[in-house]
Design an enzyme around this catalytic site. Sequence first.
Site, PDB file in Angstrom:
ATOM      1  N   ASP A 102     -24.216  -5.042  19.547  1.00  0.00           N
ATOM      2  CA  ASP A 102     -23.568  -4.520  20.758  1.00  0.00           C
ATOM      3  C   ASP A 102     -22.758  -5.576  21.495  1.00  0.00           C
ATOM      4  O   ASP A 102     -22.645  -5.545  22.718  1.00  0.00           O
ATOM      5  CB  ASP A 102     -24.608  -3.866  21.697  1.00  0.00           C
ATOM      6  CG  ASP A 102     -25.427  -2.844  20.942  1.00  0.00           C
ATOM      7  OD1 ASP A 102     -24.816  -2.042  20.214  1.00  0.00           O
ATOM      8  OD2 ASP A 102     -26.665  -2.866  21.034  1.00  0.00           O
ATOM      9  N   GLY A 132     -19.612  -5.850  21.071  1.00  0.00           N
ATOM     10  CA  GLY A 132     -18.245  -5.333  21.226  1.00  0.00           C
ATOM     11  C   GLY A 132     -17.421  -5.511  19.954  1.00  0.00           C
ATOM     12  O   GLY A 132     -16.192  -5.640  20.013  1.00  0.00           O
ATOM     13  N   LYS A 133     -18.106  -5.501  18.810  1.00  0.00           N
ATOM     14  CA  LYS A 133     -17.395  -5.649  17.528  1.00  0.00           C
ATOM     15  C   LYS A 133     -16.371  -4.530  17.340  1.00  0.00           C
ATOM     16  O   LYS A 133     -15.265  -4.763  16.866  1.00  0.00           O
ATOM     17  CB  LYS A 133     -18.394  -5.638  16.349  1.00  0.00           C
ATOM     18  CG  LYS A 133     -19.274  -6.872  16.298  1.00  0.00           C
ATOM     19  CD  LYS A 133     -20.280  -6.815  15.156  1.00  0.00           C
ATOM     20  CE  LYS A 133     -21.350  -5.778  15.351  1.00  0.00           C
ATOM     21  NZ  LYS A 133     -22.253  -5.988  16.493  1.00  0.00           N
ATOM     22  N   ALA A 170     -26.308   1.314  13.350  1.00  0.00           N
ATOM     23  CA  ALA A 170     -25.359   0.636  14.233  1.00  0.00           C
ATOM     24  C   ALA A 170     -24.250   1.582  14.675  1.00  0.00           C
ATOM     25  O   ALA A 170     -23.642   2.243  13.851  1.00  0.00           O
ATOM     26  CB  ALA A 170     -24.742  -0.558  13.509  1.00  0.00           C
ATOM     27  N   HIS A 222     -20.597   1.584  16.505  1.00  0.00           N
ATOM     28  CA  HIS A 222     -19.497   0.759  17.012  1.00  0.00           C
ATOM     29  C   HIS A 222     -18.672   1.611  17.970  1.00  0.00           C
ATOM     30  O   HIS A 222     -18.148   2.649  17.599  1.00  0.00           O
ATOM     31  CB  HIS A 222     -18.636   0.256  15.850  1.00  0.00           C
ATOM     32  CG  HIS A 222     -19.352  -0.769  15.026  1.00  0.00           C
ATOM     33  ND1 HIS A 222     -18.875  -1.268  13.841  1.00  0.00           N
ATOM     34  CD2 HIS A 222     -20.538  -1.403  15.239  1.00  0.00           C
ATOM     35  CE1 HIS A 222     -19.734  -2.158  13.358  1.00  0.00           C
ATOM     36  NE2 HIS A 222     -20.748  -2.253  14.184  1.00  0.00           N
ATOM     37  N   THR A 247     -34.310   2.070  15.809  1.00  0.00           N
ATOM     38  CA  THR A 247     -33.436   3.149  16.292  1.00  0.00           C
ATOM     39  C   THR A 247     -33.954   4.518  15.856  1.00  0.00           C
ATOM     40  O   THR A 247     -33.493   5.533  16.363  1.00  0.00           O
ATOM     41  CB  THR A 247     -32.022   2.984  15.729  1.00  0.00           C
ATOM     42  OG1 THR A 247     -32.102   3.070  14.299  1.00  0.00           O
ATOM     43  CG2 THR A 247     -31.394   1.659  16.133  1.00  0.00           C
ATOM     44  N   GLY A 276     -28.949   5.948  23.116  1.00  0.00           N
ATOM     45  CA  GLY A 276     -28.984   6.209  24.554  1.00  0.00           C
ATOM     46  C   GLY A 276     -30.047   5.404  25.295  1.00  0.00           C
ATOM     47  O   GLY A 276     -30.211   5.548  26.503  1.00  0.00           O
ATOM     48  N   ARG A 277     -30.777   4.532  24.590  1.00  0.00           N
ATOM     49  CA  ARG A 277     -31.817   3.732  25.259  1.00  0.00           C
ATOM     50  C   ARG A 277     -31.181   2.717  26.209  1.00  0.00           C
ATOM     51  O   ARG A 277     -30.047   2.284  26.006  1.00  0.00           O
ATOM     52  CB  ARG A 277     -32.641   2.960  24.203  1.00  0.00           C
ATOM     53  CG  ARG A 277     -33.489   3.850  23.330  1.00  0.00           C
ATOM     54  CD  ARG A 277     -34.337   3.021  22.360  1.00  0.00           C
ATOM     55  NE  ARG A 277     -33.535   2.363  21.337  1.00  0.00           N
ATOM     56  CZ  ARG A 277     -34.036   1.536  20.428  1.00  0.00           C
ATOM     57  NH1 ARG A 277     -35.327   1.256  20.419  1.00  0.00           N
ATOM     58  NH2 ARG A 277     -33.263   0.986  19.519  1.00  0.00           N
ATOM     59  N   ARG A 305     -30.333  -0.818  27.540  1.00  0.00           N
ATOM     60  CA  ARG A 305     -30.263  -2.147  26.912  1.00  0.00           C
ATOM     61  C   ARG A 305     -30.827  -3.165  27.890  1.00  0.00           C
ATOM     62  O   ARG A 305     -30.463  -3.157  29.070  1.00  0.00           O
ATOM     63  CB  ARG A 305     -28.806  -2.495  26.585  1.00  0.00           C
ATOM     64  CG  ARG A 305     -28.267  -1.704  25.413  1.00  0.00           C
ATOM     65  CD  ARG A 305     -26.836  -2.128  25.071  1.00  0.00           C
ATOM     66  NE  ARG A 305     -26.293  -1.286  24.008  1.00  0.00           N
ATOM     67  CZ  ARG A 305     -24.997  -1.067  23.809  1.00  0.00           C
ATOM     68  NH1 ARG A 305     -24.097  -1.645  24.583  1.00  0.00           N
ATOM     69  NH2 ARG A 305     -24.592  -0.297  22.821  1.00  0.00           N
ATOM     70  N   GLY A 360     -11.437  -5.599  29.124  1.00  0.00           N
ATOM     71  CA  GLY A 360     -11.580  -4.185  29.491  1.00  0.00           C
ATOM     72  C   GLY A 360     -11.953  -3.396  28.256  1.00  0.00           C
ATOM     73  O   GLY A 360     -11.907  -3.933  27.145  1.00  0.00           O
TER      74      GLY A 360
HETATM   75  P1  IMP Z   1     -33.697  -0.523  12.933  1.00  0.00           P
HETATM   76  O1  IMP Z   1     -32.486  -1.267  12.484  1.00  0.00           O
HETATM   77  O2  IMP Z   1     -33.387   0.897  13.344  1.00  0.00           O
HETATM   78  O3  IMP Z   1     -34.833  -0.616  11.964  1.00  0.00           O
HETATM   79  O4  IMP Z   1     -34.210  -1.230  14.272  1.00  0.00           O
HETATM   80  C1  IMP Z   1     -34.708  -2.566  14.254  1.00  0.00           C
HETATM   81  C2  IMP Z   1     -34.243  -3.341  15.487  1.00  0.00           C
HETATM   82  O5  IMP Z   1     -32.833  -3.520  15.425  1.00  0.00           O
HETATM   83  C3  IMP Z   1     -34.512  -2.613  16.816  1.00  0.00           C
HETATM   84  O6  IMP Z   1     -34.752  -3.597  17.809  1.00  0.00           O
HETATM   85  C4  IMP Z   1     -33.179  -1.926  17.099  1.00  0.00           C
HETATM   86  O7  IMP Z   1     -32.996  -1.676  18.465  1.00  0.00           O
HETATM   87  C5  IMP Z   1     -32.220  -2.978  16.581  1.00  0.00           C
HETATM   88  N1  IMP Z   1     -30.914  -2.426  16.186  1.00  0.00           N
HETATM   89  C6  IMP Z   1     -30.597  -1.804  15.032  1.00  0.00           C
HETATM   90  N2  IMP Z   1     -29.290  -1.475  15.024  1.00  0.00           N
HETATM   91  C7  IMP Z   1     -28.773  -1.915  16.175  1.00  0.00           C
HETATM   92  C8  IMP Z   1     -27.464  -1.915  16.731  1.00  0.00           C
HETATM   93  O8  IMP Z   1     -26.495  -1.439  16.146  1.00  0.00           O
HETATM   94  N3  IMP Z   1     -27.315  -2.479  17.963  1.00  0.00           N
HETATM   95  C9  IMP Z   1     -28.355  -3.038  18.614  1.00  0.00           C
HETATM   96  N4  IMP Z   1     -29.596  -3.085  18.131  1.00  0.00           N
HETATM   97  C10 IMP Z   1     -29.805  -2.520  16.924  1.00  0.00           C
HETATM   98 MG    MG Z   2     -23.582  -0.867  18.928  1.00  0.00          MG
END
Ligand code: IMP
Ligand code: MG
Length: 332
Positions: A13, A15-16, A40, A42, A122, A250-251, A253, A321
């Site tokens: 996260d 900002g890629k 992930a 984006h 996630t 939606g969690r 951060r 921005g």
């Molecule tokens: P998993 O990749 O769903 O197994 O989650 C493992 C850890 O990586 C957890 O802390 C997730 O919140 C974190 N995580 C997985 N993908 C992302 C992402 O794209 N952004 C931020 N945290 C992520």
């Molecule tokens: Mg992200």
Amino acid sequence: MPCTIIAGGFWGDEGKGKIISYLALNDKLDYCVRTGSVNAAHTIWYQRRRYALHMVPGGFVYDKCRLLIAPGSNVHVAQFLKEVEETAVHKRISIDNQASIIEEKHSNQDKTSAHLKGIGTTGWGVGPAIEERVRRTAKLAKEISELKPYLADVSTEINQALDENKKVLLEGTQGLLLSLYHGTYPYVTSRDTSASAICSEAGIGPTRINQVIVVLKSFITRVGTGPLPGEITKEEAIKQGWFETAAGTGRDRRAAPFNLELAKKATALNGATQIALTKLDCLYPESKGTKTYDQLPKDAIAFIENIEKQTHVPVTLVGTGPDALDLIDRRK
Ligand code: IMP
Ligand code: MG
């Protein structure tokens, strides 16, 4: 360019998505290659629309960019098909035959595992899906009939594109500190997220890479459990303008100030040749929308120059921005 890797420097996260979309439009990328899996998201703002992409590469904003999903990636079929509709990229996207498939059962396994709940995953099921790949029981893209129209030999195509001096961007996911090898284990994701792993997932040898751009945000966020040095409270994060919610789940951060030691580790382990620094406007509100370096406030310039001094890596791109084009490009 011609072959550039975008890798996250912190816990994802950073900002890629924004940096990738800018490079696609500005540098007129020929290819954008997505690695990783559906966990992930984006985020891309373009023409006043917001996209949270879990599967389609961020380079979609440039309509001549060919979009590829790497052999080492892990594909969620329904999410892929949904995003292809949303972005209307049917004619220019392909998936490697060898990409593995994540299924509904993996998500159930993820959500019902007390261990994975403790890590705060996630819930998409990426860990269990990768376990299957390692066990050599995973389905591959070439076995899925809905994917037939999209199948290709992606690694061969990328290597040929590089032989022809085409501009290729390899899009990493998450960040170094969520790497299975280099992150805060066990509070990490199920793959290595470093630049070397991005090469490996795509099928590109390390000698073919020209630039590694590590993306760092002007403050740090993390979702899920695990250490976060200097963590501040949610109330404090809201006050600072650093409070974010996850694009995918939606969690909330968690937030912390920028950390030079972590930035040094991220640039070193990724072999960074450039840094993209995002969300400078959240740290220095007067910088919002600025497109030239000299117009930045003095303290913002000092912040950037200190990062360069400590990491020995130039900060070439600065996000001011949310829109793909809200950016200072110091490469020019
Ligand atoms: P998993 O990749 O769903 O197994 O989650 C493992 C850890 O990586 C957890 O802390 C997730 O919140 C974190 N995580 C997985 N993908 C992302 C992402 O794209 N952004 C931020 N945290 C992520
Ligand atoms: Mg992200």
